[in-house]
Design an enzyme around this catalytic site. Structure first.
Site, PDB file in Angstrom:
ATOM      1  N   LEU A 162       8.322  -0.161  -7.293  1.00 45.72           N
ATOM      2  CA  LEU A 162       9.723  -0.478  -6.990  1.00 45.72           C
ATOM      3  C   LEU A 162      10.032  -1.964  -7.141  1.00 45.72           C
ATOM      4  O   LEU A 162      11.178  -2.341  -7.395  1.00 45.72           O
ATOM      5  CB  LEU A 162      10.057  -0.014  -5.569  1.00 45.72           C
TER       6      LEU A 162
ATOM      7  N   GLY B 273       0.822  -1.211   0.000  1.00 43.68           N
ATOM      8  CA  GLY B 273       0.000   0.000   0.000  1.00 43.68           C
ATOM      9  C   GLY B 273       0.853   1.256   0.000  1.00 43.68           C
ATOM     10  O   GLY B 273       0.550   2.235   0.671  1.00 43.68           O
TER      11      GLY B 273
ATOM     12  N   VAL C 204       9.059   8.617   0.059  1.00 43.10           N
ATOM     13  CA  VAL C 204       9.544   9.778  -0.684  1.00 43.10           C
ATOM     14  C   VAL C 204       8.887   9.686  -2.072  1.00 43.10           C
ATOM     15  O   VAL C 204       7.937   8.951  -2.242  1.00 43.10           O
ATOM     16  CB  VAL C 204      11.090   9.844  -0.786  1.00 43.10           C
TER      17      VAL C 204
ATOM     18  N   LYS D 119       4.924  22.293 -10.885  1.00 44.74           N
ATOM     19  CA  LYS D 119       6.310  22.088 -11.329  1.00 44.74           C
ATOM     20  C   LYS D 119       6.404  22.335 -12.831  1.00 44.74           C
ATOM     21  O   LYS D 119       5.694  21.705 -13.617  1.00 44.74           O
ATOM     22  CB  LYS D 119       6.720  20.641 -10.996  1.00 44.74           C
TER      23      LYS D 119
HETATM   24  P1  FAD Z   1       6.821   1.134  -1.089  1.00 48.36           P
HETATM   25  O1  FAD Z   1       6.544   2.555  -0.840  1.00 48.36           O
HETATM   26  O2  FAD Z   1       8.042   0.539  -0.466  1.00 48.36           O
HETATM   27  O3  FAD Z   1       5.553   0.306  -0.591  1.00 48.36           O
HETATM   28  C1  FAD Z   1       5.647  -1.091  -0.368  1.00 48.36           C
HETATM   29  C2  FAD Z   1       4.385  -1.576   0.328  1.00 48.36           C
HETATM   30  O4  FAD Z   1       4.467  -2.967   0.484  1.00 48.36           O
HETATM   31  C3  FAD Z   1       4.150  -0.963   1.701  1.00 48.36           C
HETATM   32  O5  FAD Z   1       2.786  -0.678   1.881  1.00 48.36           O
HETATM   33  C4  FAD Z   1       4.548  -2.112   2.635  1.00 48.36           C
HETATM   34  O6  FAD Z   1       3.847  -2.061   3.856  1.00 48.36           O
HETATM   35  C5  FAD Z   1       4.110  -3.308   1.809  1.00 48.36           C
HETATM   36  N1  FAD Z   1       4.792  -4.522   2.210  1.00 48.36           N
HETATM   37  C6  FAD Z   1       6.109  -4.828   2.045  1.00 48.36           C
HETATM   38  N2  FAD Z   1       6.354  -6.030   2.596  1.00 48.36           N
HETATM   39  C7  FAD Z   1       5.178  -6.484   3.082  1.00 48.36           C
HETATM   40  C8  FAD Z   1       4.787  -7.661   3.766  1.00 48.36           C
HETATM   41  N3  FAD Z   1       5.674  -8.630   4.096  1.00 48.36           N
HETATM   42  N4  FAD Z   1       3.500  -7.793   4.131  1.00 48.36           N
HETATM   43  C9  FAD Z   1       2.587  -6.836   3.842  1.00 48.36           C
HETATM   44  N5  FAD Z   1       2.908  -5.692   3.193  1.00 48.36           N
HETATM   45  C10 FAD Z   1       4.176  -5.535   2.835  1.00 48.36           C
HETATM   46  N6  FAD Z   1       9.465   8.816  -7.501  1.00 48.36           N
HETATM   47  C11 FAD Z   1       9.008   9.874  -8.178  1.00 48.36           C
HETATM   48  O7  FAD Z   1       8.165   9.722  -9.060  1.00 48.36           O
HETATM   49  N7  FAD Z   1       9.465  11.135  -7.881  1.00 48.36           N
HETATM   50  C12 FAD Z   1      10.415  11.356  -6.957  1.00 48.36           C
HETATM   51  O8  FAD Z   1      10.767  12.499  -6.702  1.00 48.36           O
HETATM   52  C13 FAD Z   1      10.960  10.236  -6.280  1.00 48.36           C
HETATM   53  N8  FAD Z   1      11.941  10.386  -5.357  1.00 48.36           N
HETATM   54  C14 FAD Z   1      12.474   9.269  -4.786  1.00 48.36           C
HETATM   55  C15 FAD Z   1      13.585   9.386  -3.958  1.00 48.36           C
HETATM   56  C16 FAD Z   1      14.191   8.247  -3.408  1.00 48.36           C
HETATM   57  C17 FAD Z   1      15.402   8.393  -2.571  1.00 48.36           C
HETATM   58  C18 FAD Z   1      13.643   6.968  -3.654  1.00 48.36           C
HETATM   59  C19 FAD Z   1      14.253   5.729  -3.052  1.00 48.36           C
HETATM   60  C20 FAD Z   1      12.534   6.844  -4.468  1.00 48.36           C
HETATM   61  C21 FAD Z   1      11.966   7.983  -5.051  1.00 48.36           C
HETATM   62  N9  FAD Z   1      10.899   7.866  -5.916  1.00 48.36           N
HETATM   63  C22 FAD Z   1      10.429   8.955  -6.583  1.00 48.36           C
HETATM   64  C23 FAD Z   1      10.278   6.576  -6.126  1.00 48.36           C
HETATM   65  C24 FAD Z   1       9.007   6.460  -5.311  1.00 48.36           C
HETATM   66  O9  FAD Z   1       9.286   6.675  -3.959  1.00 48.36           O
HETATM   67  C25 FAD Z   1       8.402   5.077  -5.486  1.00 48.36           C
HETATM   68  O10 FAD Z   1       8.269   4.781  -6.828  1.00 48.36           O
HETATM   69  C26 FAD Z   1       7.032   5.027  -4.881  1.00 48.36           C
HETATM   70  O11 FAD Z   1       7.080   5.401  -3.549  1.00 48.36           O
HETATM   71  C27 FAD Z   1       6.432   3.662  -5.007  1.00 48.36           C
HETATM   72  O12 FAD Z   1       6.899   2.800  -4.055  1.00 48.36           O
HETATM   73  P2  FAD Z   1       6.175   1.408  -3.934  1.00 48.36           P
HETATM   74  O13 FAD Z   1       4.734   1.628  -3.645  1.00 48.36           O
HETATM   75  O14 FAD Z   1       6.538   0.552  -5.086  1.00 48.36           O
HETATM   76  O15 FAD Z   1       6.921   0.762  -2.670  1.00 48.36           O
END
Ligand code: FAD
Length: 502
Positions: free
Chosen positions: A335, A15, A49, A80
């Protein structure tokens, strides 16, 4: 009969931004014809982030039926117009990568070839003078694009900066109102079909069993389904993009908000500055081979323009991707599918682009491998294109002397990028494929901004009368310079949208 083959249940693992964007898009698109469950763990948390976007975000916001003023208020967003790059080519140098276009769309010869020819004929006019977005950014102003191509405003593009945690919360509210079921808890097991290898259910530590036909892996860098269950390998690109850490800290807002992201090159990477309504987001993206965490945090804290509002937070990552983010009945979005550092704010775009592909190729229960192949090819094309664009930023830095930059100046480039740079240098051509994310204006901004000069231009431009061509290019720059001061300051434009209608 046909209906029996339809997917009836989707489970999303995670999430973060990816999980809730996917939930919002699927629930909006399919209504109650599909039941959607999202499992997330507050204890594990999100990356949180990801505050800067690019203009493709408008497509997604329209898809989910988002009201712009509501969204700006709920996520403390600002507008932006592009990214200011400071100290990249050499300390003291700066340039702007604007959204929108340079010059006007005139028939026959592309505007940038007209500009290159005018320069060859002696006109001393920088590329930046041909972009209204750049001029507005310099003056701290903002206006939205207008459709009428006779208006200079039609050359603009824009995106947002927003608070990523508030954005996920906003999307969660929307999704739950449309029937998405959220389960709080940690994943314990993944059940798979013995013959097909398809995932059949996720079980939580509390013992809930979440069966579904299709599973979306939004579990972030953990990649629990695509890597953990399906064992899809990760292709490492850190030899081209060596930054593998970031330290982030919010700081107090000190002055008027700027309608752009700033990216400042540092000894072992670069620092971002992202203005929001209530605070400024900052981070230092760095190569751990070149600098320790403490030094990176100290550098960041010494370069804030307001008081730090929290302790620095460290993040680790590796640049790269999975060639098959869709395997069997598991589709990785966010990610879990791969990561390119935030230099051009592309991750949220990649999430929505994954969602768009999934909607176009939405499978039946058998998850036709041809659909997965197509998804995977399109994803790889997106990632490869963005990767080349990012590498260009690191490579064309002749005036930087630190070890990281020296490495990037001399490393061997992907052949696609090498060919593109050579062609631009020789003929001013950009040679883009029709589906590439970053278009002419973006490549031009970075090539020219980082000191790669075009020696030639399209010979078609020689069919233009030199004096008329020079005058037209100059005239466009004058229109830009005259229009900018008539447009509102960024904070005023934002306030006008945030105020409830009288
Ligand atoms: P996450 O945010 O890691 O979410 C993962 C989810 O999986 C969480 O809800 C967690 O609870 C759940 N989960 C994991 N393991 C389990 C488990 N065992 N059981 C149940 N749930 C679980 N993107 C941009 O477009 N612009 C930016 O400026 C930008 N800046 C960034 C800067 C940095 C340093 C980084 C690292 C990334 C940046 N990004 C940026 C990328 C952006 O942060 C991600 O693409 C975005 O947050 C999506 O993350 P996600 O949802 O894939 O993963």
């Amino acid at each position: 009969m046909y209906r029996e083959r339809r997917i009836a249940r989707v489970t999303i693992l995670g999430g973060g931004t990816a999980g809730w964007m996917t939930a919002a898009a699927l629930s909006r698109s399919f209504g109650d014809s599909i039941s959607i469950t999202l499992l997330e763990s507050e204890e594990i948390g999100t990356v949180g982030v990801g505050e800067a976007t690019i203009p493709t975000i408008h497509w997604f916001n329209e898809l989910i039926g988002l009201n712009e003023a509501d969204f700006l208020r709920a996520t403390k967003a600002t507008f932006k117009l592009g990214i200011e790059f400071v100290d990249w080519t050499a300390p003291g140098q700066r340039y702007f990568h604007p959204f929108g276009q340079y010059g006007a769309a005139l028939p026959g010869v592309a505007f940038h070839h007209r500009w290159l020819k005018a320069r060859a004929d002696g006109l001393d006019l920088p590329l930046s003078a041909l972009s209204l977005a750049t001029r507005l950014a310099v003056e701290g102003r903002f206006a939205k694009p207008q459709g009428d191509t006779r208006s200079i405003l039609s050359t603009l593009g824009y995106a947002y900066h927003f608070d990523a945690a508030l954005y996920a919360a906003y999307l969660r509210k929307l999704s739950e109102a449309r029937g998405v079921r959220r389960i709080e808890g940690k994943l314990r097991d993944v059940e798979r079909h013995a013959d097909s290898g398809f995932v059949t259910a996720l079980t939580t530590e509390r013992g809930e069993r979440l069966a579904a036909d299709l599973f979306i892996d939004c579990s972030g860098f953990r990649a629990l389904l695509i890597d953990g269950a399906m064992a899809e390998p990760f292709e490492d690109w850190s030899h081209w993009l060596p930054c593998d850490r970031a330290v982030a800290v919010p700081s107090a807002r000190t002055a008027a908000t700027t309608p752009y992201t700033r990216s400042t090159a540092r000894a072992a990477g670069w620092q971002w500055r992202i203005p929001l309504q209530h605070r400024t987001g900052n981070g230092y993206v760095y190569a751990s081979a070149q600098i320790g965490d403490d030094e990176a945090a100290a550098t960041l804290l010494a370069n804030l323009d307001g008081e730090a509002l929290a302790a620095p937070r460290f993040l680790r990552f590796v640049a790269g991707m999975r060639r098959r983010p869709w395997r069997g009945n598991v589709v990785a979005i966010g990610l879990s599918s791969g990561f390119l550092e935030p230099l051009e704010s592309t991750s949220i775009h990649l999430i929505q682009s994954g969602i768009a592909k999934l909607l176009t190729l939405f499978p039946e229960r058998d998850c036709d491998p041809a659909l997965a192949d197509r998804f995977n090819q399109l994803f790889a094309r997106d990632m490869d294109g963005i990767k080349d664009f990012l590498i260009l930023h690191y490579h064309a830095t002749p005036g930087r002397q630190d070890a990281l930059w020296r490495h990037c100046q001399t490393m061997s480039l992907p052949p696609t990028l090498q060919a593109r740079i050579a062609q631009y240098r020789r003929t001013g051509r950009l040679m883009l494929d029709s589906e590439e994310l970053f278009r002419e204006a973006s490549w031009l901004a970075v090539l020219d901004g980082q000191g790669i000069a075009a020696e030639g231009y399209n010979p078609l431009a020689d069919t233009l009368d030199p004096a008329t061509n020079r005058a037209q290019v100059q005239q466009f720059a004058q229109v830009v310079a005259r229009a900018a001061p008539t447009l509102p300051l960024h904070d005023e434009a934002l306030a006008a949208l945030l105020e409830p209608a009288a």
